[in-house]
Motif scaffolding. Sequence first.
Motif, PDB file in Angstrom:
ATOM      1  N   VAL A 133       0.863  -1.181   0.000  1.00 47.49           N
ATOM      2  CA  VAL A 133       0.000   0.000   0.000  1.00 47.49           C
ATOM      3  C   VAL A 133       0.899   1.229   0.000  1.00 47.49           C
ATOM      4  CG1 VAL A 133      -1.888   1.205   1.192  1.00 47.49           C
ATOM      5  CG2 VAL A 133      -1.563  -1.262   1.560  1.00 47.49           C
ATOM      6  N   ALA A 134       0.642   2.176  -0.875  1.00 46.08           N
ATOM      7  CA  ALA A 134       1.393   3.440  -0.826  1.00 46.08           C
ATOM      8  C   ALA A 134       0.545   4.476  -0.099  1.00 46.08           C
ATOM      9  CB  ALA A 134       1.731   3.923  -2.229  1.00 46.08           C
ATOM     10  N   GLU A 135       1.142   5.134   0.904  1.00 47.30           N
ATOM     11  CA  GLU A 135       0.440   6.138   1.708  1.00 47.30           C
ATOM     12  C   GLU A 135       0.708   7.538   1.173  1.00 47.30           C
ATOM     13  OE1 GLU A 135       0.284   4.963   6.243  1.00 47.30           O
ATOM     14  OE2 GLU A 135       2.293   5.589   5.702  1.00 47.30           O
ATOM     15  N   GLY A 136      -0.234   8.424   1.389  1.00 44.45           N
ATOM     16  CA  GLY A 136       0.007   9.841   1.123  1.00 44.45           C
ATOM     17  C   GLY A 136       0.081  10.207  -0.344  1.00 44.45           C
ATOM     18  N   ILE A 137      -0.701   9.504  -1.177  1.00 47.37           N
ATOM     19  CA  ILE A 137      -0.763   9.861  -2.606  1.00 47.37           C
ATOM     20  C   ILE A 137      -1.618  11.123  -2.746  1.00 47.37           C
ATOM     21  CG2 ILE A 137      -1.549   9.135  -4.899  1.00 47.37           C
ATOM     22  CD1 ILE A 137      -1.049   6.245  -4.072  1.00 47.37           C
ATOM     23  N   GLU A 138      -1.027  12.155  -3.312  1.00 48.97           N
ATOM     24  CA  GLU A 138      -1.747  13.426  -3.415  1.00 48.97           C
ATOM     25  C   GLU A 138      -1.976  13.865  -4.857  1.00 48.97           C
ATOM     26  OE1 GLU A 138       0.436  16.163  -0.906  1.00 48.97           O
ATOM     27  OE2 GLU A 138      -0.471  15.338   0.920  1.00 48.97           O
ATOM     28  N   TRP A 176       2.309   6.677 -11.485  1.00 53.38           N
ATOM     29  CA  TRP A 176       3.627   6.056 -11.370  1.00 53.38           C
ATOM     30  C   TRP A 176       3.553   4.779 -10.525  1.00 53.38           C
ATOM     31  CZ3 TRP A 176       7.208   4.276  -7.996  1.00 53.38           C
ATOM     32  CH2 TRP A 176       8.480   4.001  -8.538  1.00 53.38           C
ATOM     33  N   LEU A 177       2.875   4.857  -9.374  1.00 57.68           N
ATOM     34  CA  LEU A 177       2.801   3.705  -8.465  1.00 57.68           C
ATOM     35  C   LEU A 177       2.036   2.547  -9.101  1.00 57.68           C
ATOM     36  CD1 LEU A 177       2.297   5.827  -5.284  1.00 57.68           C
ATOM     37  CD2 LEU A 177       4.076   4.069  -5.526  1.00 57.68           C
ATOM     38  N   ARG A 178       0.992   2.890  -9.821  1.00 57.48           N
ATOM     39  CA  ARG A 178       0.189   1.875 -10.493  1.00 57.48           C
ATOM     40  C   ARG A 178       1.059   1.139 -11.531  1.00 57.48           C
ATOM     41  NH1 ARG A 178      -3.536   1.908 -14.778  1.00 57.48           N
ATOM     42  NH2 ARG A 178      -5.166   0.338 -14.416  1.00 57.48           N
ATOM     43  N   ALA A 179       1.808   1.916 -12.299  1.00 53.54           N
ATOM     44  CA  ALA A 179       2.676   1.332 -13.327  1.00 53.54           C
ATOM     45  C   ALA A 179       3.803   0.519 -12.697  1.00 53.54           C
ATOM     46  CB  ALA A 179       3.243   2.439 -14.222  1.00 53.54           C
ATOM     47  N   ALA A 180       4.228   0.934 -11.491  1.00 46.43           N
ATOM     48  CA  ALA A 180       5.311   0.218 -10.806  1.00 46.43           C
ATOM     49  C   ALA A 180       4.831  -1.073 -10.147  1.00 46.43           C
ATOM     50  CB  ALA A 180       5.956   1.134  -9.762  1.00 46.43           C
ATOM     51  N   GLY A 181       3.525  -1.332 -10.213  1.00 46.07           N
ATOM     52  CA  GLY A 181       3.007  -2.585  -9.675  1.00 46.07           C
ATOM     53  C   GLY A 181       2.559  -2.515  -8.228  1.00 46.07           C
ATOM     54  N   CYS A 182       2.495  -1.311  -7.682  1.00 43.31           N
ATOM     55  CA  CYS A 182       1.998  -1.145  -6.306  1.00 43.31           C
ATOM     56  C   CYS A 182       0.535  -1.590  -6.268  1.00 43.31           C
ATOM     57  CB  CYS A 182       2.130   0.316  -5.882  1.00 43.31           C
ATOM     58  SG  CYS A 182       1.678   0.608  -4.169  1.00 43.31           S
ATOM     59  N   ASP A 183       0.147  -2.316  -5.216  1.00 39.56           N
ATOM     60  CA  ASP A 183      -1.173  -2.936  -5.190  1.00 39.56           C
ATOM     61  C   ASP A 183      -2.298  -1.990  -4.772  1.00 39.56           C
ATOM     62  OD1 ASP A 183      -0.298  -5.821  -5.698  1.00 39.56           O
ATOM     63  OD2 ASP A 183       0.969  -5.222  -4.008  1.00 39.56           O
ATOM     64  N   TYR A 184      -2.021  -1.159  -3.743  1.00 41.68           N
ATOM     65  CA  TYR A 184      -3.067  -0.283  -3.212  1.00 41.68           C
ATOM     66  C   TYR A 184      -2.534   1.129  -3.022  1.00 41.68           C
ATOM     67  CZ  TYR A 184      -5.215  -4.759  -1.931  1.00 41.68           C
ATOM     68  OH  TYR A 184      -5.739  -6.018  -1.962  1.00 41.68           O
ATOM     69  N   GLY A 185      -3.443   2.096  -3.083  1.00 43.59           N
ATOM     70  CA  GLY A 185      -3.072   3.483  -2.850  1.00 43.59           C
ATOM     71  C   GLY A 185      -4.020   4.139  -1.862  1.00 43.59           C
ATOM     72  N   GLN A 186      -3.466   5.087  -1.103  1.00 48.68           N
ATOM     73  CA  GLN A 186      -4.238   5.797  -0.093  1.00 48.68           C
ATOM     74  C   GLN A 186      -3.710   7.227  -0.061  1.00 48.68           C
ATOM     75  OE1 GLN A 186      -3.803   3.920   3.728  1.00 48.68           O
ATOM     76  NE2 GLN A 186      -5.042   5.429   4.816  1.00 48.68           N
ATOM     77  N   GLY A 187      -4.595   8.195   0.023  1.00 46.49           N
ATOM     78  CA  GLY A 187      -4.116   9.578   0.103  1.00 46.49           C
ATOM     79  C   GLY A 187      -5.176  10.581  -0.293  1.00 46.49           C
ATOM     80  N   TYR A 188      -4.833  11.858  -0.112  1.00 46.72           N
ATOM     81  CA  TYR A 188      -5.782  12.928  -0.388  1.00 46.72           C
ATOM     82  C   TYR A 188      -6.215  12.939  -1.849  1.00 46.72           C
ATOM     83  CZ  TYR A 188      -4.382  14.895   4.171  1.00 46.72           C
ATOM     84  OH  TYR A 188      -4.126  15.109   5.497  1.00 46.72           O
ATOM     85  N   PHE A 189      -5.397  12.375  -2.750  1.00 51.41           N
ATOM     86  CA  PHE A 189      -5.768  12.312  -4.166  1.00 51.41           C
ATOM     87  C   PHE A 189      -7.129  11.617  -4.329  1.00 51.41           C
ATOM     88  CE2 PHE A 189      -5.543   9.813  -8.226  1.00 51.41           C
ATOM     89  CZ  PHE A 189      -5.759  10.883  -9.076  1.00 51.41           C
ATOM     90  N   TYR A 190      -7.378  10.603  -3.516  1.00 52.82           N
ATOM     91  CA  TYR A 190      -8.662   9.887  -3.585  1.00 52.82           C
ATOM     92  C   TYR A 190      -9.655  10.544  -2.635  1.00 52.82           C
ATOM     93  CZ  TYR A 190      -5.144   6.676  -5.308  1.00 52.82           C
ATOM     94  OH  TYR A 190      -4.079   6.148  -5.972  1.00 52.82           O
ATOM     95  N   SER A 191      -9.282  10.627  -1.370  1.00 59.48           N
ATOM     96  CA  SER A 191     -10.122  11.263  -0.364  1.00 59.48           C
ATOM     97  C   SER A 191      -9.339  11.426   0.930  1.00 59.48           C
ATOM     98  CB  SER A 191     -11.365  10.405  -0.094  1.00 59.48           C
ATOM     99  OG  SER A 191     -12.058  10.873   1.045  1.00 59.48           O
ATOM    100  N   ARG A 192      -9.670  12.470   1.688  1.00 59.25           N
ATOM    101  CA  ARG A 192      -9.189  12.560   3.060  1.00 59.25           C
ATOM    102  C   ARG A 192      -9.983  11.601   3.922  1.00 59.25           C
ATOM    103  NH1 ARG A 192      -6.508  17.712   4.464  1.00 59.25           N
ATOM    104  NH2 ARG A 192      -6.034  18.664   2.464  1.00 59.25           N
ATOM    105  N   ALA A 193      -9.580  11.463   5.174  1.00 59.51           N
ATOM    106  CA  ALA A 193     -10.395  10.685   6.112  1.00 59.51           C
ATOM    107  C   ALA A 193     -11.631  11.510   6.445  1.00 59.51           C
ATOM    108  CB  ALA A 193      -9.588  10.392   7.374  1.00 59.51           C
TER     109      ALA A 193
END
Length: 297
Positions: A236-241, A248-265
């Motif tokens: 999981v990559a944290e803090g994707i904004e 980049w992370l998707r292309a690098a094969g990272c499985d999950y993403g989390q961060g303000y780019f999608y939504s804040r808590a």
Amino acid sequence: AAKDKGRNQYCLFSSTMHDSVRTRHDLLRELQLAIDDGQIVLHYQPIVDLHTGCVAKAEALVRWQHPDHGLIMPGDFIALAESSGLIVPLGEHVFMQAAHQVAAWRHQTGRELAVSVNVSPAQFQSEGLNSTALLSTLRELNLPGAAVTIEITERLLMESTEQTSRKLQEFRDAGIHIALDDFGTGYSSLSYLKRFDIDLLKIDKNFVDDLTGNSQNRALCEAIITMSHELGMKVVAEGIESQEQHDWLRAAGCDYGQGYFYSRAVEAGAFMRWLCARDDTQHSTGLPEHCGARRHG
Ligand code: C2E
Ligand code: MG
Ligand code: MG
Ligand code: MG
């Protein structure tokens, strides 16, 4: 913010150091009351599957809804809770609340959503962390273990005892996933990854920041992703904004993403609304089909 005052968490409601002893005492009593009084609430941040675009999980992040001081962030009271032992009842409250919430969501949506809960070392190591009670709550709610992820830190593994290993194993036996939070920022020793069964590594935001401008961060992320996959873990990559970090992370094969780019808590209700709106916009692509939808009847 209290954060700016360094590690002295007790200055939260006090402007003078003179008051700090009394303040710590007051704050502790207030925090104790807050737990009993329902002022400890959870906000939820989506974790996005980068392979499918689906949202399968949300991280529960604790907040103190203080009647006079408004919403207080965990950075301003978790350290106090840990040093005082209040982290045990607080953490139990968090776990129960998160479990009830994810059960309600699964019922509401018919989807196999999961929730990720932070457990600090002081809480995990405490005799008071009763894995049996936590697991029986899941059973009462008819929740499979896979509906819950527990986020631990490198420090817990570093200080690990027989008892820590046994508790970790109990959770894993129940199907609960174990995530290693803030990976790369602690006293990492890669041998821990071999000794303990970890399901997920969360790459710390530090390495995700400036991914596009910093080739060292890119190299570190690539290495963590490759190593994790070789060892059978997901990342999981944290803090994707930004879109660039996501791409980049998707292309690098990272499985999950989390961060303000999608939504804040956000509050539970707002999280559900966000999820439904996202489903609607993706409906034409047929994505929700792959997002853990269960057939009714
Ligand atoms: P964490 O577990 O690493 O959680 C991620 C933190 O990064 C959260 O801060 C989240 O709001 C923030 N974050 C997420 N995406 C972004 C982003 O794109 N940009 C930026 N700048 N920040 C982002 P939060 O909610 O303030 O929590 C801070 C820490 O407090 C957590 O870090 C966790 O270590 C601790 N914490 C939170 N809830 C609990 C809890 O229930 N129990 C315990 N023991 N600790 C908790
Ligand atoms: Mg976390
Ligand atoms: Mg984290
Ligand atoms: Mg973090």
